[in-house]
Design a protein around this motif. Sequence first.
Motif, PDB file in Angstrom:
ATOM      1  N   ARG A 128       0.765  -1.357   0.151  1.00 53.42           N
ATOM      2  CA  ARG A 128       0.051  -0.122  -0.055  1.00 53.42           C
ATOM      3  C   ARG A 128       0.900   1.172   0.079  1.00 53.42           C
ATOM      4  N   ARG A 129       2.171   1.095   0.166  1.00 53.47           N
ATOM      5  CA  ARG A 129       3.061   2.204  -0.052  1.00 53.47           C
ATOM      6  C   ARG A 129       4.070   1.959  -0.914  1.00 53.47           C
ATOM      7  N   VAL A 130       3.983   2.764  -2.435  1.00 52.97           N
ATOM      8  CA  VAL A 130       4.771   2.156  -3.201  1.00 52.97           C
ATOM      9  C   VAL A 130       5.846   3.313  -3.727  1.00 52.97           C
ATOM     10  N   PHE A 131       7.188   2.645  -4.051  1.00 55.50           N
ATOM     11  CA  PHE A 131       7.927   3.750  -4.368  1.00 55.50           C
ATOM     12  C   PHE A 131       7.958   3.364  -6.011  1.00 55.50           C
ATOM     13  N   LEU A 132       7.580   4.402  -6.708  1.00 54.83           N
ATOM     14  CA  LEU A 132       7.243   4.299  -8.190  1.00 54.83           C
ATOM     15  C   LEU A 132       8.535   5.113  -8.915  1.00 54.83           C
ATOM     16  N   THR A 133       9.519   4.052  -9.645  1.00 58.70           N
ATOM     17  CA  THR A 133      10.573   4.738  -9.929  1.00 58.70           C
ATOM     18  C   THR A 133      10.544   4.355 -11.700  1.00 58.70           C
ATOM     19  N   THR A 134       9.483   4.995 -12.286  1.00 61.45           N
ATOM     20  CA  THR A 134       9.033   4.361 -13.946  1.00 61.45           C
ATOM     21  C   THR A 134       9.327   5.729 -14.669  1.00 61.45           C
ATOM     22  N   GLY A 135       9.740   6.926 -14.087  1.00 65.14           N
ATOM     23  CA  GLY A 135       9.806   8.253 -15.017  1.00 65.14           C
ATOM     24  C   GLY A 135       8.596   9.120 -14.916  1.00 65.14           C
ATOM     25  N   ARG A 136       8.505  10.215 -15.431  1.00 59.44           N
ATOM     26  CA  ARG A 136       7.510  11.201 -15.316  1.00 59.44           C
ATOM     27  C   ARG A 136       6.272  10.751 -16.321  1.00 59.44           C
ATOM     28  N   GLN A 137       6.384  10.031 -17.173  1.00 58.44           N
ATOM     29  CA  GLN A 137       5.484   9.682 -18.010  1.00 58.44           C
ATOM     30  C   GLN A 137       4.792   8.327 -17.566  1.00 58.44           C
ATOM     31  N   GLY A 138       3.521   8.290 -17.912  1.00 53.15           N
ATOM     32  CA  GLY A 138       2.970   6.975 -17.487  1.00 53.15           C
ATOM     33  C   GLY A 138       2.145   6.914 -16.198  1.00 53.15           C
ATOM     34  N   MET A 139       2.444   7.941 -15.482  1.00 57.96           N
ATOM     35  CA  MET A 139       1.508   8.064 -14.154  1.00 57.96           C
ATOM     36  C   MET A 139      -0.002   7.897 -14.120  1.00 57.96           C
ATOM     37  N   ALA A 140      -0.490   7.936 -15.408  1.00 55.44           N
ATOM     38  CA  ALA A 140      -2.146   7.947 -15.262  1.00 55.44           C
ATOM     39  C   ALA A 140      -2.400   6.436 -15.104  1.00 55.44           C
ATOM     40  N   ALA A 141      -1.446   5.643 -15.403  1.00 57.80           N
ATOM     41  CA  ALA A 141      -1.766   4.148 -15.243  1.00 57.80           C
ATOM     42  C   ALA A 141      -2.090   3.947 -13.677  1.00 57.80           C
ATOM     43  N   PHE A 142      -1.630   4.690 -12.983  1.00 59.48           N
ATOM     44  CA  PHE A 142      -1.606   4.645 -11.397  1.00 59.48           C
ATOM     45  C   PHE A 142      -2.780   5.421 -10.889  1.00 59.48           C
ATOM     46  N   ALA A 143      -3.489   6.305 -11.799  1.00 58.25           N
ATOM     47  CA  ALA A 143      -4.202   7.350 -10.983  1.00 58.25           C
ATOM     48  C   ALA A 143      -5.390   6.895 -10.364  1.00 58.25           C
ATOM     49  N   HIS A 144      -5.913   6.040 -10.840  1.00 53.54           N
ATOM     50  CA  HIS A 144      -7.331   5.364 -10.486  1.00 53.54           C
ATOM     51  C   HIS A 144      -6.987   4.425  -8.895  1.00 53.54           C
TER      52      HIS A 144
END
Length: 250
Positions: A128-144
Amino acid sequence: MHVLILGGTTEARRLAAVLAEDPALRVTSSLAGRVAEPRLPAGEVRIGGFGGSVGLADWLRAEQADAVIDATHPFAEKISRSAATAAAEVHVPLLVLRRPGWVPVDGDDWHRVDSLAEAADALPGLGRRVFLTTGRQGMAAFAHLKDTFFLARSVDPPDRPLPPRLEVLLDRGPFTLDGERRVLREYDIDVLVTKDSGGAATAPKLTAARELGLPVVVVRRPETPSGVPVTDGVQGAVDWLTALAAGRSS
């Protein structure tokens, strides 16, 4: 020979530095322009897109390019496809330079997926606490994901839409193991999400996650264009160019 190097990666900069020492070569590096303050390589530099494969083909003709080396990020799938199409159209030799992907070792808890959307789908069962290191693009995939906390790290601010529970770290690698340990502990991270970018600059996060027993969601890299030769190091690209030059002069 006029050599076009695509990409602002570490490997692209190293290659440009080597080739720029050769007076028989004209070296042009092309950067996508997605980073506000990119690290500029040696030689000539152009910044910005070409306008797809048609624009790139026009540029290769106009600039009389003799060879193209695609040293873009392993996930820069669109420009790699454009490069393959344009080089074939103009009959310019093309080489793909890709650093090797990461390989799991004993103690790793990796969950491989094929896309950022699949990574988002996997998270509810992992943490439930995520370190997201995939770059600044593609954040929409996690917005929900409304109930998940995200710590996102990127060089520049991420693109919207964004997850509602988000904190952003603006930073640029290389990163240290001590630094990655500190981030994971300070933010109480329980799962890491990364693309299989490969390379040493951002690999310490994998070691830190392994030490803490954290699951890691790893997005597989896309395939390189079919029929295009591939090398995994700068020396391989230099050898390819040397053979190409020898063939032209014989």
